[in-house]
Write an enzyme that holds these catalytic residues in place. Structure first.
Site, mmCIF file in Angstrom:
data_model
loop_
_atom_site.group_PDB
_atom_site.id
_atom_site.type_symbol
_atom_site.label_atom_id
_atom_site.label_comp_id
_atom_site.label_asym_id
_atom_site.label_seq_id
_atom_site.Cartn_x
_atom_site.Cartn_y
_atom_site.Cartn_z
ATOM 1 N N GLY A 241 -68.474 33.585 17.723
ATOM 2 C CA GLY A 241 -69.742 33.759 18.420
ATOM 3 C C GLY A 241 -70.514 34.969 17.919
ATOM 4 O O GLY A 241 -69.930 36.018 17.648
ATOM 5 N N HIS A 593 -32.183 52.414 48.747
ATOM 6 C CA HIS A 593 -31.108 53.114 48.042
ATOM 7 C C HIS A 593 -30.050 52.101 47.637
ATOM 8 O O HIS A 593 -29.736 51.215 48.417
ATOM 9 C CB HIS A 593 -30.502 54.178 48.961
ATOM 10 C CG HIS A 593 -29.322 54.867 48.340
ATOM 11 N ND1 HIS A 593 -29.454 55.852 47.396
ATOM 12 C CD2 HIS A 593 -27.979 54.682 48.525
ATOM 13 C CE1 HIS A 593 -28.241 56.265 47.028
ATOM 14 N NE2 HIS A 593 -27.334 55.566 47.697
HETATM 15 P P1 FAD Z 1 -58.689 41.503 22.948
HETATM 16 O O1 FAD Z 1 -57.365 41.267 23.531
HETATM 17 O O2 FAD Z 1 -58.783 42.134 21.612
HETATM 18 O O3 FAD Z 1 -59.429 40.123 22.940
HETATM 19 C C1 FAD Z 1 -60.656 39.943 22.306
HETATM 20 C C2 FAD Z 1 -60.773 38.487 21.955
HETATM 21 O O4 FAD Z 1 -62.073 38.256 21.472
HETATM 22 C C3 FAD Z 1 -59.813 38.052 20.863
HETATM 23 O O5 FAD Z 1 -59.093 36.932 21.287
HETATM 24 C C4 FAD Z 1 -60.715 37.740 19.675
HETATM 25 O O6 FAD Z 1 -60.240 36.681 18.874
HETATM 26 C C5 FAD Z 1 -62.003 37.367 20.383
HETATM 27 N N1 FAD Z 1 -63.205 37.580 19.574
HETATM 28 C C6 FAD Z 1 -63.608 38.723 18.985
HETATM 29 N N2 FAD Z 1 -64.779 38.554 18.365
HETATM 30 C C7 FAD Z 1 -65.112 37.263 18.563
HETATM 31 C C8 FAD Z 1 -66.211 36.487 18.168
HETATM 32 N N3 FAD Z 1 -67.207 37.006 17.459
HETATM 33 N N4 FAD Z 1 -66.235 35.186 18.543
HETATM 34 C C9 FAD Z 1 -65.227 34.650 19.261
HETATM 35 N N5 FAD Z 1 -64.170 35.339 19.666
HETATM 36 C C10 FAD Z 1 -64.119 36.637 19.325
HETATM 37 N N6 FAD Z 1 -51.965 47.050 26.371
HETATM 38 C C11 FAD Z 1 -51.311 47.198 27.540
HETATM 39 O O7 FAD Z 1 -51.947 47.367 28.580
HETATM 40 N N7 FAD Z 1 -49.945 47.180 27.591
HETATM 41 C C12 FAD Z 1 -49.188 47.000 26.485
HETATM 42 O O8 FAD Z 1 -47.962 46.983 26.568
HETATM 43 C C13 FAD Z 1 -49.851 46.833 25.247
HETATM 44 N N8 FAD Z 1 -49.138 46.635 24.124
HETATM 45 C C14 FAD Z 1 -49.806 46.427 22.948
HETATM 46 C C15 FAD Z 1 -49.049 46.215 21.798
HETATM 47 C C16 FAD Z 1 -49.696 46.009 20.596
HETATM 48 C C17 FAD Z 1 -48.871 45.762 19.360
HETATM 49 C C18 FAD Z 1 -51.118 46.009 20.540
HETATM 50 C C19 FAD Z 1 -51.826 45.769 19.241
HETATM 51 C C20 FAD Z 1 -51.867 46.224 21.675
HETATM 52 C C21 FAD Z 1 -51.217 46.436 22.890
HETATM 53 N N9 FAD Z 1 -51.931 46.670 24.062
HETATM 54 C C22 FAD Z 1 -51.270 46.859 25.240
HETATM 55 C C23 FAD Z 1 -53.410 46.715 24.071
HETATM 56 C C24 FAD Z 1 -53.983 45.402 24.581
HETATM 57 O O9 FAD Z 1 -53.528 44.356 23.790
HETATM 58 C C25 FAD Z 1 -55.497 45.469 24.563
HETATM 59 O O10 FAD Z 1 -55.931 46.595 25.272
HETATM 60 C C26 FAD Z 1 -56.094 44.236 25.200
HETATM 61 O O11 FAD Z 1 -55.707 43.063 24.524
HETATM 62 C C27 FAD Z 1 -57.627 44.339 25.210
HETATM 63 O O12 FAD Z 1 -58.173 43.204 25.782
HETATM 64 P P2 FAD Z 1 -59.651 42.741 25.408
HETATM 65 O O13 FAD Z 1 -59.893 41.524 26.220
HETATM 66 O O14 FAD Z 1 -60.585 43.859 25.527
HETATM 67 O O15 FAD Z 1 -59.621 42.400 23.868
#
Ligand code: FAD
Length: 619
Positions: A241, A593
């Protein structure tokens, strides 16, 4: 021409923040409002903009320096007459907690979204789909926003480029990493049982089966999301998008397991939009393009177990992945530019983790930069340099696997936000107000793309706020329309072994900010349950307001736990902070506990002076 100092402007409650990125060089010509450096506390990262246009003469800060309001960042040559002071505010990228009655835990300063940098494009075409709310991105932020909006009666379209919902968290983040960390923790625990008389022998690792187990966990959760979207009648459009106007988004259809475009396009017309496009791993420019150099997604793909592995960046993600690989048999090195691992947590918590984990590491390189890397037949040859005077670094080392875990960068610049008039910072963040609204009043943004901390639980809470505000506005419901992100605190957890969890004010912050606190620290060496589990290395620490105004009954400001299951317990401390509890409230709450959770009650009793599970306290 005149030379002026460019200083750090008012950065809210922060007394001191670390410089994590320097965005300009001497000789650069910069415009007013251009970002100069990025600073970070454990709660937020901020770009500090220039108050003037001009040419950078001399940098006065470097990576790792601590700065505060008034610190000089650089000297700038400006046109005569342009030197009048006009400190620009720092662009905080996370909404803040509102002022609380007691001394609040530190939170980023409230910022009104920046003024639009571009006028929205006018879109003259027709739409294929119309909706009340368009959600861009199907991660924890996006799907939670879509589901909440649908539950509130709105017609929702959710756009996601990948085949499954769940974003980074479910597909390549929180969930797969925890599936593997659980296996690693059980393996480590079983190995300790030898001293209790139970010997299972050396483990046999079947890497393909382990990878399959992780995939099954992901599939169960992402499949569940697809079902829930159907049940809520949320229209999920698969594709990439990008905005084509202030009320239109074009979706380029994608297919397969990646982002392959089919060539088909659809235009969605929306009344309101929520941008939840998330973030991606930072890749260092000098790293060779080689399968032996991976980011967290590559590490989670679990292609094999290296003999020697370098973790680039000593933050939570790198250390969690390192734990998994080390338990599976890899020897670890870690390189970190700052002076300690797991920045943001109090050092006493980290020390316990470090002591328990030192056997995993051959080299822990602090205050050290990675400066070059080369793919050789033997492995990836990595060179290091001191990040601080007086630090000795090893000769170049050769690794079988290098994990880049140096942070994540927001996807703000990849969605043509400017076509909708939405302002994006130089680093790709989208600034929002406390209702998650961007500079364009009918467009909201949530999750990683709006700033630190980049955590799934923050994204979900922001998602609910945005959906509620939108429903309130479209349906004339004043209560919903006044929803706001006003959490006082956001907990952080490193799911290492032992786990390290913290929330609210840390002891290090209290010291730096001159906040007087009373500490209650309960050592798990006095916990029956921790001893029974054979894991009594941890402790639980609570910090209460000890300012004269608190009159000895100060509310809880923060807390930290190091030990097994710390992450499962930190929510109680977050709740106590949100509720404004004091030591008596927590200590008099009857905890079962024997549990690890009762360590929270006992830490409160210690602060209060009424704990009978530790030697008598001196009055
Ligand atoms: P995202 O999860 O990044 O989702 C964004 C979505 O948008 C994606 O699916 C992407 O494909 C889609 N997208 C982007 N641009 C477009 C576009 N132009 N068109 C269509 N789709 C698009 N957080 C925790 O709270 N606890 C944890 O234990 C934790 N562990 C983690 C471990 C790892 C290895 C990593 C990398 C991250 C971890 N995180 C953790 C962080 C967490 O994953 C993120 O904070 C969270 O996923 C953010 O959510 P979001 O919805 O903002 O973005």
């Amino acid at each position: 021409m005149a030379i002026i100092d460019i200083k750090v402007p008012d950065i809210g409650d922060f007394a001191e923040v670390g410089v994590i990125e320097v965005l300009v060089q001497p000789g650069d010509t910069i415009r007013a409002e251009q970002s100069l450096v990025t600073v970070e506390s454990d709660k937020a990262s901020m770009e500090i903009p220039s108050s003037h246009a001009g040419v950078v003469k001399e940098l006065k800060v470097k990576l790792g320096d601590k700065v505060a309001e008034g610190s000089v960042l650089l000297t700038l040559e400006v046109a005569q007459g342009a030197a009048a002071p006009a400190a620009a505010p720092a662009a905080a990228s996370t909404p803040s907690a509102p002022p609380s009655e007691s001394k609040p835990a530190p939170a980023p300063a409230v910022q009104a979204p920046a003024a639009p940098k571009t006028e929205a494009a006018s879109f003259g075409g027709s739409a294929d789909v119309e909706c009340d709310v368009l959600v861009l991105g199907g991660g924890p932020g996006g799907y939670s926003a879509a589901f909440r909006a649908a539950d509130l009666g709105l017609n929702v379209v959710l756009v996601e480029r990948y085949a499954t919902l769940g974003g980074v968290c479910l597909n390549v983040g929180c969930i797969p990493s925890k599936a593997l960390l659980h296996v690693a923790a059980v393996m480590d625990e079983v190995s300790h049982l030898k001293s209790a008389g139970i010997d299972f022998g050396a483990p046999q690792v079947h890497i393909d089966t382990l990878r399959g187990h992780k995939e099954k966990v992901i599939g169960k959760l992402t499949g569940g999301l697809a079902q829930m979207a159907k049940m809520r009648k949320v229209t999920v459009l698969r594709g990439y998008g990008h905005f084509v106007g202030a009320n239109h988004l074009e979706v380029e259809e994608t297919t397969g397991t990646s982002q392959d475009k089919t060539g088909a396009k659809k235009v969605v017309a929306f009344k309101r939009a929520i941008i939840a496009a998330g973030s991606q791993a930072v890749r260092l420019p000098f790293m060779p393009d080689d399968p032996r150099v991976v980011d967290s997604t590559g590490a989670l793909a679990l292609q094999g177990v290296p003999k020697r592995m370098l973790i680039l960046g000593g933050g939570i993600i790198g250390l969690e992945m390192g734990t998994v690989y080390s338990t599976l048999g890899a020897r670890l090195d870690v390189v970190e530019m700052m002076d300690g691992l797991m920045q943001g947590a109090d050092r006493d918590l980290v020390k316990v983790w470090q002591k328990m984990n030192q056997h995993r590491f051959d080299n822990v390189m602090l205050n050290t930069k990675t400066v070059a890397a080369e793919a050789t037949p033997e492995g990836i040859k990595v060179s290091f340099a001191p990040a601080k005077d007086g630090v000795t670094v090893p000769e170049p080392q050769v690794y079988d696997l290098v994990l880049q875990a140096v942070g994540r960068t927001p996807n703000g610049k990849k969605i043509a936000a400017e076509k909708a008039g939405v302002a994006v910072t130089d680093r790709g963040f989208i600034n929002v107000d406390i209702q998650m609204r961007t500079n364009v009043p009918h467009i909201f943004a949530i999750g990683d793309i709006v700033g630190q901390p980049m955590l799934a639980h923050k994204a979900v809470h922001e998602a609910h706020v945005a959906a509620e505000v939108i429903a309130g506005e479209l349906q004339g419901n004043k209560e919903l329309a006044s929803a706001a992100f006003n959490a006082r605190v956001i907990p952080s957890v490193a799911y290492t072994d032992p786990e390290v969890a913290w929330v609210g004010l840390t002891e290090d912050q209290a010291k730096a900010q001159g906040i007087k606190v009373k500490k209650g620290l309960f050592p798990w060496a006095a916990s029956g349950r921790a001893i029974a589990n054979g894991r009594d290395e941890g402790f639980t620490k609570l910090l209460f307001d000890d300012s004269p105004e608190a009159h000895g009954h100060g509310r809880i400001l923060g807390g930290g736990i190091v030990g097994t299951h710390a992450g499962d317990m930190i929510g109680e401390i977050a709740l106590a902070i949100e509720m404004g509890a004091d030591a008596v409230d927590i200590g008099k709450t009857i905890h079962p506990h024997p549990t690890l959770g009762e360590s929270i009650g006992m830490a409160a009793e210690i602060a209060h002076g009424s704990c009978t599970d530790v030697p008598p306290q001196r009055r």
